[in-house]
Enzyme design. Sequence first.
Site, PDB file in Angstrom:
ATOM      1  N   ASN A   1       0.827  -1.209   0.000  1.00  0.00           N
ATOM      2  CA  ASN A   1       0.000   0.000   0.000  1.00  0.00           C
ATOM      3  C   ASN A   1       0.860   1.258   0.000  1.00  0.00           C
ATOM      4  O   ASN A   1       0.583   2.230  -0.714  1.00  0.00           O
ATOM      5  CB  ASN A   1      -0.915   0.014   1.224  1.00  0.00           C
ATOM      6  CG  ASN A   1      -2.083  -0.948   1.116  1.00  0.00           C
ATOM      7  OD1 ASN A   1      -2.351  -1.500   0.049  1.00  0.00           O
ATOM      8  ND2 ASN A   1      -2.771  -1.158   2.214  1.00  0.00           N
TER       9      ASN A   1
ATOM     10  N   ARG B   1     -11.076  -4.020 -14.398  1.00  0.00           N
ATOM     11  CA  ARG B   1      -9.941  -4.882 -14.056  1.00  0.00           C
ATOM     12  C   ARG B   1     -10.416  -6.322 -14.145  1.00  0.00           C
ATOM     13  O   ARG B   1     -11.469  -6.652 -13.605  1.00  0.00           O
ATOM     14  CB  ARG B   1      -9.455  -4.630 -12.627  1.00  0.00           C
ATOM     15  CG  ARG B   1      -8.982  -3.221 -12.319  1.00  0.00           C
ATOM     16  CD  ARG B   1      -8.403  -3.167 -10.910  1.00  0.00           C
ATOM     17  NE  ARG B   1      -8.339  -1.811 -10.385  1.00  0.00           N
ATOM     18  CZ  ARG B   1      -7.318  -0.987 -10.569  1.00  0.00           C
ATOM     19  NH1 ARG B   1      -6.280  -1.397 -11.288  1.00  0.00           N
ATOM     20  NH2 ARG B   1      -7.327   0.216 -10.047  1.00  0.00           N
TER      21      ARG B   1
ATOM     22  N   ARG C   1      -5.506   2.160 -13.182  1.00  0.00           N
ATOM     23  CA  ARG C   1      -4.121   2.306 -12.711  1.00  0.00           C
ATOM     24  C   ARG C   1      -3.490   0.980 -12.302  1.00  0.00           C
ATOM     25  O   ARG C   1      -4.074   0.210 -11.554  1.00  0.00           O
ATOM     26  CB  ARG C   1      -4.064   3.299 -11.551  1.00  0.00           C
ATOM     27  CG  ARG C   1      -2.644   3.609 -11.093  1.00  0.00           C
ATOM     28  CD  ARG C   1      -2.631   4.625  -9.987  1.00  0.00           C
ATOM     29  NE  ARG C   1      -2.873   5.966 -10.489  1.00  0.00           N
ATOM     30  CZ  ARG C   1      -3.692   6.837  -9.907  1.00  0.00           C
ATOM     31  NH1 ARG C   1      -4.343   6.491  -8.830  1.00  0.00           N
ATOM     32  NH2 ARG C   1      -3.847   8.043 -10.409  1.00  0.00           N
TER      33      ARG C   1
ATOM     34  N   HIS D   1     -15.594   3.476 -14.796  1.00  0.00           N
ATOM     35  CA  HIS D   1     -15.407   2.678 -13.589  1.00  0.00           C
ATOM     36  C   HIS D   1     -16.632   1.825 -13.278  1.00  0.00           C
ATOM     37  O   HIS D   1     -16.593   0.961 -12.402  1.00  0.00           O
ATOM     38  CB  HIS D   1     -15.106   3.626 -12.418  1.00  0.00           C
ATOM     39  CG  HIS D   1     -14.684   2.947 -11.159  1.00  0.00           C
ATOM     40  ND1 HIS D   1     -15.478   2.925 -10.020  1.00  0.00           N
ATOM     41  CD2 HIS D   1     -13.560   2.263 -10.841  1.00  0.00           C
ATOM     42  CE1 HIS D   1     -14.857   2.259  -9.065  1.00  0.00           C
ATOM     43  NE2 HIS D   1     -13.699   1.845  -9.526  1.00  0.00           N
TER      44      HIS D   1
ATOM     45  N   TYR E   1     -12.245  -9.714  -2.231  1.00  0.00           N
ATOM     46  CA  TYR E   1     -12.956  -8.468  -1.975  1.00  0.00           C
ATOM     47  C   TYR E   1     -14.421  -8.767  -1.682  1.00  0.00           C
ATOM     48  O   TYR E   1     -15.020  -9.649  -2.298  1.00  0.00           O
ATOM     49  CB  TYR E   1     -12.920  -7.543  -3.200  1.00  0.00           C
ATOM     50  CG  TYR E   1     -11.572  -7.021  -3.624  1.00  0.00           C
ATOM     51  CD1 TYR E   1     -10.394  -7.465  -3.026  1.00  0.00           C
ATOM     52  CD2 TYR E   1     -11.476  -6.082  -4.648  1.00  0.00           C
ATOM     53  CE1 TYR E   1      -9.160  -6.974  -3.430  1.00  0.00           C
ATOM     54  CE2 TYR E   1     -10.245  -5.589  -5.058  1.00  0.00           C
ATOM     55  CZ  TYR E   1      -9.088  -6.044  -4.448  1.00  0.00           C
ATOM     56  OH  TYR E   1      -7.876  -5.564  -4.852  1.00  0.00           O
TER      57      TYR E   1
ATOM     58  N   ARG F   1     -14.290   2.247   4.636  1.00  0.00           N
ATOM     59  CA  ARG F   1     -13.099   1.428   4.833  1.00  0.00           C
ATOM     60  C   ARG F   1     -11.824   2.250   4.892  1.00  0.00           C
ATOM     61  O   ARG F   1     -10.968   2.048   5.737  1.00  0.00           O
ATOM     62  CB  ARG F   1     -12.980   0.417   3.689  1.00  0.00           C
ATOM     63  CG  ARG F   1     -11.801  -0.545   3.844  1.00  0.00           C
ATOM     64  CD  ARG F   1     -11.442  -1.219   2.530  1.00  0.00           C
ATOM     65  NE  ARG F   1     -10.714  -0.352   1.630  1.00  0.00           N
ATOM     66  CZ  ARG F   1     -10.856  -0.350   0.306  1.00  0.00           C
ATOM     67  NH1 ARG F   1     -11.725  -1.154  -0.264  1.00  0.00           N
ATOM     68  NH2 ARG F   1     -10.144   0.464  -0.450  1.00  0.00           N
TER      69      ARG F   1
ATOM     70  N   HIS G   1     -15.236  -3.754  -0.112  1.00  0.00           N
ATOM     71  CA  HIS G   1     -15.239  -3.050  -1.392  1.00  0.00           C
ATOM     72  C   HIS G   1     -16.645  -2.671  -1.857  1.00  0.00           C
ATOM     73  O   HIS G   1     -16.798  -1.891  -2.787  1.00  0.00           O
ATOM     74  CB  HIS G   1     -14.551  -3.936  -2.453  1.00  0.00           C
ATOM     75  CG  HIS G   1     -14.192  -3.233  -3.712  1.00  0.00           C
ATOM     76  ND1 HIS G   1     -14.884  -3.417  -4.895  1.00  0.00           N
ATOM     77  CD2 HIS G   1     -13.222  -2.327  -3.995  1.00  0.00           C
ATOM     78  CE1 HIS G   1     -14.347  -2.678  -5.842  1.00  0.00           C
ATOM     79  NE2 HIS G   1     -13.335  -2.008  -5.326  1.00  0.00           N
TER      80      HIS G   1
END
Length: 722
Positions: free
Chosen positions: A60, A408, A438, A468, A501, A597, A625
């Site tokens: 992270n 993704r 990204r 997205h 997730y 979160r 998520h």
Amino acid sequence: MARTKEPTKTPSEINLTDAKYYLNRELSWLEFNRRVLSEALDSRTPLLERLKFMGIFSSNLDEFFMVRVAVLMDQVDANVTSLTPDGRSPQRQLKDISKLLRPMVVEQHEHFEQVLRPELADNGIHLLNYIDLNQEQRLYLQQYFEKRIFPILTPLAVDPSHPFPHMSNLSLNLAVVVKASANAEEKFARVKVPTSNLPRFIPLPEELQHHTGQPTVWTGVPLEQVIAHNLEMLFPGMSIQEYSLFRLTRDADLEVEEDEADDLLLAIQQELRKRHFAGLAVRMEIHSSMPKSVRERLVQELDLSEDDVYEVDGLMGLKDLMSFMSLPLPQLKDPSWSSVVPPRLQPVNHLMKDGAILDDSNDIFSVIRQHDLLFHHPYESFSSSVELFITQAAIDPKVQAIKMTLYRTSGDSPIVNALINAAENGKQVAALVELKARFDEENNISWARKLEESGVHVVYGLVGLKTHTKIVLVVRQEGDEIRRYVHVGTGNYNPKTAKLYTDLGLLSCREELGADLTDLFNFLTGYSQQRSYRKLLVAPVSLRERMVSMIHREIDHCKNGKLGRIIAKMNSLVDQQIIASLYEASQSGVQVDLIVRGICCLRPGVKGVSENIRVISIVGRYLEHSRIFYFQNDGKEEVYIGSADWMPRNLDRRVEAVTPVEDPNLSKDLQEILSVMLSDNRQAWELQPDGSYIQRHPKDGEPERSAQAMLTQMAHDSVHEA
């Protein structure tokens, strides 16, 4: 002398845009990563899981420096003076990041060296230092070095005829000082540690694993130490004076001028080649024992300042600790969990497994026609629900078209293969691939080309907007009519992350949702300027306005003597307009519970401003998520799920879709999920007005309640009840 009491301000007199009511985005993110680190420090967490959280904390941080710190450094270089909502300049943010982060990094490394490393040894996992090896073990590693490592290495000299080498992002390097003779001048060289070619931790063979006479599961040493203790082979005839390990982090944000890029795919490919090497250095990690002369030289050559240097005692690059999760030691990990097949889809899955012929009476479409389906991953199986929906659509002769967004996914995804299969079966297939996702750009480019080659219509998104949203539209011919089936989710169509997730997805054939997704895909693939939707809340068109409107609707209920209630779960809360609206809601008596979160820029519990707002964060086995938004609406409850957080980028600069969940039973299911999360006293952390977090613990006589464990049990029970 008596102190004059400051008069209490009425809500209308309070300036809700005042910087003192906002927390800093970057510092809030660091507090999130502190909660990740706390899982690594918590003795209740199984040992190998603690190593995993150590690795996640480091990984992270890498991304944080590559993106967030890099942006701030660019702003400082450009003399940007504008302030964040909390009143900080870029320069001030960098100083505050350093002040908050450095003690965390020290705590991480001290805990690994002093606590986790001994505990690993107690459980037969010996991560040794080279100096602790016996002669037999050293001989083996010397031979390993000669055969496996030495041929790969390229020592690079630094002198007037050899310029300072350009070092890749996140590379581990040895700075080596050598001399030809006692009176000769010192020479400087760099040796890259080839972690992409070799394992970071080199295991010893079973017959050499004995250590202190205790049984062992794994014994080995870090790769860099094997290289460091055999440097004389790289510099024959030279005397090794000293060596020091350092690790480099570079700016890794892509800069693509979309308006000027004739081929967005090619432009991003070119930027990806630069990312690995060309980005400016933003952080250098070094051992505290590094000689001052070497340190100063590296700082100068890499154009860094001392503020960009982080000292480490012990092992460097702790994200590689995650590799130990592959050891066959289930007693040191979380209990294994296999996602359950959703009860209503069990018959379809069994029929497919048995190779039975599916028709309109027993396929997934027949189940959706009965009523909407809601899935909660990873508690419920992704492959047996969402994946099943897409793979069945690919082979169903009645399906005319499939359209979906891909932000993704994994390169070997059954979903990608299903889309290819559908195109080969003559169906109209369109996939919107977001090339600007990204750190997944390279992967996305690879399978985007594969899709195109098979006949799928591939679109690369909209200029200036990142796509997205997580949506699928399946168009099916049923008799004389066309019926549209939709999936709207909170997470990516990625079977690997679907196991890690927590995400939600809705399958429906409601006519208005189908019409909305048709309009949205026309917006994404064509020149549609659609500005209104029947059910969907779409960014950047209507999502911000509707969310603010629903918050103010709760305010109006309170002003009319009724109750107001909002519960929202998301990854991050940053948007100033939304936060100010929530402050107004609190001032009006609306009870607000937020489950955030990561980043939260709202200050809860401030007298006269946010006394009715509570914020918790849950950090556990799975990455939270999912996004859920609940509004009580005077008893006419509304619940939404979707891909958007309450951040400016989600509301203004991304294409997002949030859908109402109108089936009463599914709405209650979502409310139950929120209730379980709010009751957590194991992995829940409460945000304080000063921006710190306090972990909840069971009160006297109270049982421990982990939301993720409870939801796992609920999924298990639902199957048995069915």
